[in-house]
Design an enzyme around this catalytic site. Structure first.
Site, PDB file in Angstrom:
ATOM      1  CG  ASP A 295      -1.982   1.053   1.185  1.00 11.14           C
ATOM      2  OD1 ASP A 295      -2.135   1.696   0.136  1.00 11.14           O
ATOM      3  OD2 ASP A 295      -2.654   1.258   2.214  1.00 11.14           O
ATOM      4  CD  GLU A 328      -5.306   6.460  -0.695  1.00 13.58           C
ATOM      5  OE1 GLU A 328      -6.452   5.990  -0.709  1.00 13.58           O
ATOM      6  OE2 GLU A 328      -4.468   6.129   0.184  1.00 13.58           O
ATOM      7  CG  ASP A 354      -4.587   2.108  -3.055  1.00 14.34           C
ATOM      8  OD1 ASP A 354      -3.712   1.487  -2.429  1.00 14.34           O
ATOM      9  OD2 ASP A 354      -5.167   3.113  -2.594  1.00 14.34           O
ATOM     10  CG  HIS A 425      -3.394   1.424   6.662  1.00 12.62           C
ATOM     11  ND1 HIS A 425      -4.559   2.126   6.812  1.00 12.62           N
ATOM     12  CD2 HIS A 425      -3.053   1.551   5.350  1.00 12.62           C
ATOM     13  CE1 HIS A 425      -4.924   2.644   5.650  1.00 12.62           C
ATOM     14  NE2 HIS A 425      -4.022   2.299   4.740  1.00 12.62           N
TER      15      HIS A 425
HETATM   16 ZN   LIG Z   1      -3.577   2.662  -0.527  1.00 12.83          ZN
END
Ligand SMILES: [Zn+2]
Length: 467
Positions: A295, A328, A354, A425
């Site tokens: 990501d 983003e 993405d 994340h």
């Molecule tokens: Zn992303």
């Protein structure tokens, strides 16, 4: 079922099938062998995508939006895209606030003192350096929090749970992401002094999943953190013992206006400068906990590699524009800035990558209704990669979203998301999570899409294969 009955069913069904195959089936769609060759070459031999994502994650590392690290990533991108032979390589800057994480820790003070892992959510309020201490109050969902009287929450630290499980299409991220997205605002409006949420993730490692949230509706920023799934489950067990639970929470962070980010843009120029263009890309920024391999280093790598395969083959009729969007993660700043500058241009397609780098398993596009012939050509050419058409699919993508809203036709290539929210994340979003074989399947799919929508590729003198 008895064999005799099965046989009877097969016999009775046979004439109907035979009749249909002669009279009513549409003519077969045969993929141009040059397009098939481009697809298969990318699937079997692509090195560009790995080269980009390996280089970016190794030589730049984390790339938090509007920070000096993201600026270094833009410099890296310009050098890389230029070296690969792209034209019109440039940065389009924009301004935005910048939020950076400081010291963070959490522990249960009573009844069972112990450390709990935690990471602040984007735009979290800051605790003082010495942290805050408060009684925990548990909610099974955002709705349960919303229904609670303010008196149950005021002066306490809110803990919001959820029940997200892994799925192929990642559908849970919308609904089960509510504790992260809306939880802090609701908790703040009810007078909470802090909030922690079970990470919006599906793994069982002690990694918190960060992610953005905003304080809206006049809510004052309060410290907001994510707990790893095992720590959230531990907290639930502790709370179930029925005694008051006190947490000490330190989440220091800084937010300031006046940050800078930018989109990096590169093109494969088309033979017809007036033809509607093909817009593809991913986002260059990442969260700060890891190197942002899935990501979204993978997304910029996949789409760039696909464009490079077209460049290697010759000159497309349409210009291919690759955008490495900035910022983003904190809220789609790059996508909005791009649409503001370029939303009125004419596009033949807009799409982004993405959602990691596992195999693409289905696709959807607006062309299914506006250009069924091209849709069927895409379906036929993507089928050998194991990609099914999804007639009911929708446009997706934070970065190309605003350009699609401005009128660009869209395409979505959906990766298998079964393991995506295990690392999304987290400190675990690193290069080793990318499977090179599946990465090549992604490149092959995007190469196929570009080849079919290119308007035809005129082979000229071969470009040198630069990396
Ligand atoms: Zn992303």
């Amino acid at each position: 079922m008895k064999p005799a009955l099965l046989a009877a069913l097969l016999i009775s069904a046979a004439p109907a099938i035979a009749q249909q195959s002669v009279a009513s089936l549409p003519p077969p769609v045969v993929t141009d062998p040059r397009i098939a060759a481009l697809r298969d070459n990318a699937r079997d031999n692509d090195r560009y995508a790995w080269d980009v994502v390996e280089g970016l994650t190794t030589e730049v590392g984390q790339r938090l939006a509007a920070t000096e690290a993201e600026a270094r990533a833009r410099d890296w991108a310009v050098k890389k895209l230029t070296a690969m032979g792209f034209a019109n390589v440039h940065v389009e800057p924009f301004d935005m606030p910048v939020w950076v994480r400081g010291t963070e820790s959490a522990e249960i003070v009573s009844p069972f003192p112990q450390k709990i892992a935690v990471a602040a959510l984007g735009y979290s309020g800051s605790t003082p350096p010495e942290g805050i201490t408060g009684q925990l109050v548990y909610f099974d969902s955002v709705d349960a929090l919303r229904a609670a009287p303010d008196s149950a929450v005021a002066g306490k630290i809110v803990f919001i749970d959820h029940h997200m499980i892994p799925t192929q299409d990642g559908i849970g991220y919308g609904q089960f992401g509510a504790p992260r997205r809306q939880g802090p605002t609701i908790a703040s409006l009810k007078g909470a002094i802090g909030v922690v949420v079970r990470s919006i993730g599906t793994d069982h490692h002690r990694n918190p999943h960060t992610g953005v949230q905003y304080f809206t509706d006049g809510a004052k920023p309060i410290p907001a953190g994510a707990l790893p799934v095992p720590d959230a489950e531990q907290l639930v067990r502790i709370l179930k013992r029925g005694q008051p639970v006190t947490m000490h929470l330190t989440l220091v962070s800084q937010k300031s206006e006046g940050g800078h980010s930018g989109n990096v843009i590169a093109e494969v120029p088309g033979r017809d400068p007036n033809a509607p263009i093909l817009l593809i890309g991913g986002h260059l920024d990442s969260w700060d906990l890891a190197t942002g391999a899935i990501d979204d280093g993978a997304g910029v790598a996949i789409t760039t590699a696909a464009a490079k395969h077209i460049m290697d083959a010759g000159r497309p009729l349409r210009t291919i524009r690759v955008v490495w969007f900035g910022a983003e993660e904190p809220g789609g700043f790059g996508g909005n800035a791009y649409a503001k500058a370029h939303g009125a241009e004419k596009y033949a397609i807009a799409g982004e990558s993405d959602f990691g780098a596992d195999n693409i398993w289905r696709f959807a596009t607006k062309l299914s209704t506006t250009d069924p012939t091209t849709y069927e050509a895409l379906a036929a050419a993507l089928a050998p990669l194991g990609i099914a058409k999804n007639d009911k699919g929708e446009a997706d993508g934070t970065d190309v979203g605003p350009t699609i809203e401005a009128g660009a036709p869209w395409i979505s290539l959906n990766q298998d998301g079964t393991r995506y929210f295990d690392v999304h994340h987290t400190p675990d979003d690193t290069l080793d999570k990318i499977d090179p074989m599946q990465l090549r399947q992604n490149v092959a799919a995007w190469t196929t899409v570009l080849a079919i929508l290119s308007g035809g590729i005129e082979s000229g003198p071969k470009q040198p294969k630069r990396r």
